[in-house]
Design a protein around this motif. Structure first.
Motif, PDB file in Angstrom:
ATOM      1  N   VAL A   1      34.424  28.399  39.997  1.00 39.06           N
ATOM      2  CA  VAL A   1      33.776  28.749  41.482  1.00 39.06           C
ATOM      3  C   VAL A   1      33.479  30.346  41.476  1.00 39.06           C
ATOM      4  O   VAL A   1      32.689  30.924  41.985  1.00 39.06           O
ATOM      5  N   GLN A   2      34.643  31.043  40.855  1.00 32.75           N
ATOM      6  CA  GLN A   2      34.163  32.594  40.803  1.00 32.75           C
ATOM      7  C   GLN A   2      33.147  32.825  40.215  1.00 32.75           C
ATOM      8  O   GLN A   2      32.251  33.969  40.503  1.00 32.75           O
TER       9      GLN A   2
ATOM     10  N   LEU B   1      42.499  34.506  40.629  1.00 28.44           N
ATOM     11  CA  LEU B   1      42.017  33.700  41.547  1.00 28.44           C
ATOM     12  C   LEU B   1      43.403  32.526  41.638  1.00 28.44           C
ATOM     13  O   LEU B   1      43.446  32.128  42.854  1.00 28.44           O
TER      14      LEU B   1
ATOM     15  N   ARG C   1      30.173  31.048  47.941  1.00 25.69           N
ATOM     16  CA  ARG C   1      31.326  30.913  48.935  1.00 25.69           C
ATOM     17  C   ARG C   1      32.106  30.070  48.554  1.00 25.69           C
ATOM     18  O   ARG C   1      31.869  29.246  47.737  1.00 25.69           O
ATOM     19  N   ILE C   2      33.409  30.183  48.908  1.00 24.67           N
ATOM     20  CA  ILE C   2      34.493  29.234  48.451  1.00 24.67           C
ATOM     21  C   ILE C   2      35.136  28.605  49.697  1.00 24.67           C
ATOM     22  O   ILE C   2      35.400  29.365  50.582  1.00 24.67           O
TER      23      ILE C   2
ATOM     24  N   CYS D   1      29.791  30.337  42.282  1.00 25.39           N
ATOM     25  CA  CYS D   1      29.597  30.286  43.781  1.00 25.39           C
ATOM     26  C   CYS D   1      29.273  31.541  44.526  1.00 25.39           C
ATOM     27  O   CYS D   1      29.931  32.475  44.105  1.00 25.39           O
TER      28      CYS D   1
ATOM     29  N   THR E   1      38.047  38.071  45.867  1.00 22.33           N
ATOM     30  CA  THR E   1      38.051  38.858  44.959  1.00 22.33           C
ATOM     31  C   THR E   1      38.393  40.285  45.713  1.00 22.33           C
ATOM     32  O   THR E   1      39.338  40.960  44.990  1.00 22.33           O
TER      33      THR E   1
ATOM     34  N   THR F   1      32.960  34.450  48.240  1.00 19.21           N
ATOM     35  CA  THR F   1      33.727  34.708  46.856  1.00 19.21           C
ATOM     36  C   THR F   1      34.174  36.095  46.638  1.00 19.21           C
ATOM     37  O   THR F   1      34.988  36.536  46.483  1.00 19.21           O
ATOM     38  N   GLU F   2      33.285  37.207  47.057  1.00 15.89           N
ATOM     39  CA  GLU F   2      33.552  38.500  46.749  1.00 15.89           C
ATOM     40  C   GLU F   2      34.449  39.080  47.666  1.00 15.89           C
ATOM     41  O   GLU F   2      35.569  39.890  47.355  1.00 15.89           O
TER      42      GLU F   2
END
Lengths: 349, 250
Positions: free
Chosen positions: A193-194, A299, A199-200, A197, A218, A214-215
């Motif tokens: 996903v990182q 993550l 969005r998670i 994607c 992170t 995602t950001e």
């Protein structure tokens, strides 16, 4: 594009999906993340009309999946967990069947050829699916999902069982698809996903635990900077220096030794880059720094801790921002990990 | 829906099963035909059709056993159920695919009767008392009636097989259960003769598939029987659809 509203799926007294709500915008790539049995596949199966929901609504492109499944299904390409392949057909026959099944109106030969080129199965086009390797089968499954150029593509664990090279290829493929499709991807692999994607959405035991860009997730990890530093010098003095040094909020000696050098874990204040400063200080004292390793980008830690803490979160009043929680959780997790490593090392000595 | 029909038809012929079915069907029918007519020096085909109906106990499961069970095992049903096709469309397409195979072989096996006509022609030509023996030869009306009858009985059996196939993932279980149920449907008709109680006999004859076949075997087109067989097919197709609906609702 996709809107899931208070979705519940119950098997007897067991809630597979428990009151989930989220939406996905057009052209977004959303990663659906959770451990096995979290309800990922169930949600996807409901989304694609394979299962029906106990309650709640799912709309796809403005069409209610449960009320008007035929119209909704036309908008969706779906790759289930196990690619639904007829092993005794050739790739050609299979894709043509998919084309007929979806009642596709595009030019048959041209459209299928394009898809084969995108997923790189042109060279096995005339082979029987039974004789294909896992990676190729997966791609044929993806090709099937792309037939008819659906607006929404849903992948349920698309890289399971593939070798690393194939995984990278499939991820690239999905990222490319995201340019002109809305993509939902379920997985329990965090790097995936990182890497892919925008969005998670993290789900556990049928509930959404986190729904962030995602950001953001992170960055949340990045706000406190943590390092493992290897410094040659007397351990006690080095440690007390580190602890008293401005800009460092936490320092701890780890049970790791390399000649006369010891490893320490430090954490700097938010927004302070301690590295250069630390280097000069150590140089002054003549304690050479022989290693520096950044921590906390994983993550994995976030995921494990978020999932573990989701129970506690329920009890908490008010809404704690995910970023803050993530940061706290990561701290705790790493500290626990380090201390357990320390005990292990002591025992071995 | 047509796509699924086409796929099923193709799958009969890319696997051995379609060929096995056709070969066994034709072999049995040819053998039975020889034995009941030529060997017996008779133009009467009613025994042939009764024996063929009994042979369907083994033949129909070959056609129906994998219709749904294999899809379920390979998870390909997920492809069908997430495609823009209704469950009804899917079930009906599969039913018609199996029916096409069945009807095709039944009609093809009608070449078995060609020698009877040929023989009758020769006998007539050789006979100087042609007026008396003009009735010689198979009765085409009875033949046609029987063929229509066996098609209807077969359709009922196919719908049973279809339903059973939707209940299990295992082809073998599907095949054996279908055999058992078809056998029971046939045997019930015979059992009836042994029971004195009128009410029970009435009920049994209602369930009995063979009873309805009688009129057809006399060459009479029985509209009631037609409705009866269509109802049986509809009921089992409906039940199959319900099986899928139910699974969807979990």
């Amino acid at each position: 594009m996709i809107k899931i509203d208070h979705l519940i799926k119950r098997y007897g007294t067991n809630y597979a999906v428990d009151d989930i709500s989220f939406s996905v915008g057009e052209g977004e790539i959303v990663g659906f993340l959770g451990p096995n049995g979290a309800g990922k596949s169930t949600t996807m199966n409901i989304l694609t009309g394979y299962l029906s929901a106990t309650s709640g609504t799912v709309t796809v492109g403005g069409i209610d999946v449960l009320e008007n499944p035929l119209e909704a299904k036309k908008l969706i390409g779906f790759l289930p967990e196990q690619p639904p392949l007829y092993l005794d057909m050739t790739v050609e026959e299979y894709l043509n069947f998919g084309y007929d099944l979806k009642n596709c109106k595009l030019n048959r030969v041209k459209h299928l050829r394009e898809i084969c080129e995108v997923v790189k199965i042109t060279d096995v086009y005339h082979r029987v699916i039974r004789n294909l390797s896992k990676g190729y089968r997966q791609r044929v499954g993806i090709a099937q999902a792309l037939i008819g150029n659906p607006k929404i593509i849903i992948f349920d664990e698309p890289t399971v069982g593939l070798d690393p090279k194939q995984i990278i290829e499939i991820r690239n493929l999905i990222r490319n698809l995201g340019r002109d499709h809305t993509v939902i991807l379920s997985t329990h692999i965090l790097q995936e996903v990182q890497a892919v994607c925008d969005r998670i959405v993290i789900i556990n035991k049928g509930k959404i635990v986190a729904d962030e860009l995602t950001e953001n997730i992170t960055r949340a990890v990045d706000t406190k900077r943590r390092f493992n530093v290897k410094i040659a010098g007397p351990q006690r003095e080095v440690l007390s220096m580190l602890k008293s040094k401005p800009g460092i909020v936490y320092a701890e000696a780890l049970a790791e030794r390399d000649g006369d050098a010891y490893t320490y874990m430090i954490e700097s204040e938010v927004g302070v880059d301690i590295r250069k400063n630390l280097f000069y200080t150590l140089a002054e004292k003549n304690w050479p720094m022989i290693g520096l390793e950044a921590l906390g980008m994983s993550l994995e830690d976030i995921f494990i801790t978020i999932v573990d803490h989701s129970e506690e979160k329920k009890k908490m009043r008010g809404r704690v921002s995910v970023e803050k929680k993530v940061a706290q959780s990561v701290m705790q997790a790493t500290a626990e990990k380090q201390s357990s490593a320390a005990t292990d090392a002591q025992e071995s000595e | 829906m047509f796509a699924i029909y086409k796929k099923e038809m193709r799958s009969y012929f890319i696997n051995a099963i379609g060929y096995v079915y056709i070969a066994v069907f034709l072999a049995i029918s040819a053998f039975v035909c020889c034995f009941t007519t030529l060997q017996m020096q008779s133009y009467d085909v009613s025994t042939y059709f009764i024996i063929m109906i009994c042979a369907l106990v083994v033949l129909i499961p070959l056609l129906t056993m994998k219709l749904f069970s294999e899809e379920r095992k390979l998870r390909t049903e997920q492809l069908l159920l997430t495609a823009p096709v209704t469950i009804t469309g899917m079930v009906v397409a599969k039913f018609f695919a199996a029916m096409t195979m069945f009807a095709g072989t039944v009609l093809f096996s009608c070449i078995n009767f060609y020698p009877l006509y040929k023989l009758a022609d020769e006998a007539r030509a050789a006979d100087e008392y042609a007026e008396i023996t003009s009735a010689l030869g198979p009765n085409t009306a009875i033949l046609t009636g029987n063929v229509i009858g066996i098609l209807l009985v077969g359709a009922a059996f196919v719908s049973v097989g279809l339903f059973i196939s939707a209940l299990t993932e295992n082809q073998l279980v599907a095949a054996v259960s279908t055999m058992g149920i078809i056998l029971a449907m046939i045997v019930i008709g015979l059992l009836k003769g042994l029971i004195n109680n009128y009410a029970i006999r009435f009920v049994l004859s209602w369930i009995s598939v063979l009873d309805r076949f009688n009129y057809f075997s006399y060459g009479i087109f029985d509209f009631n029987a037609l409705l009866y067989y269509i109802s049986i097919c509809s009921v089992f197709i409906f039940l199959t659809i319900r099986v899928y609906e139910k699974r969807r609702w979990g």
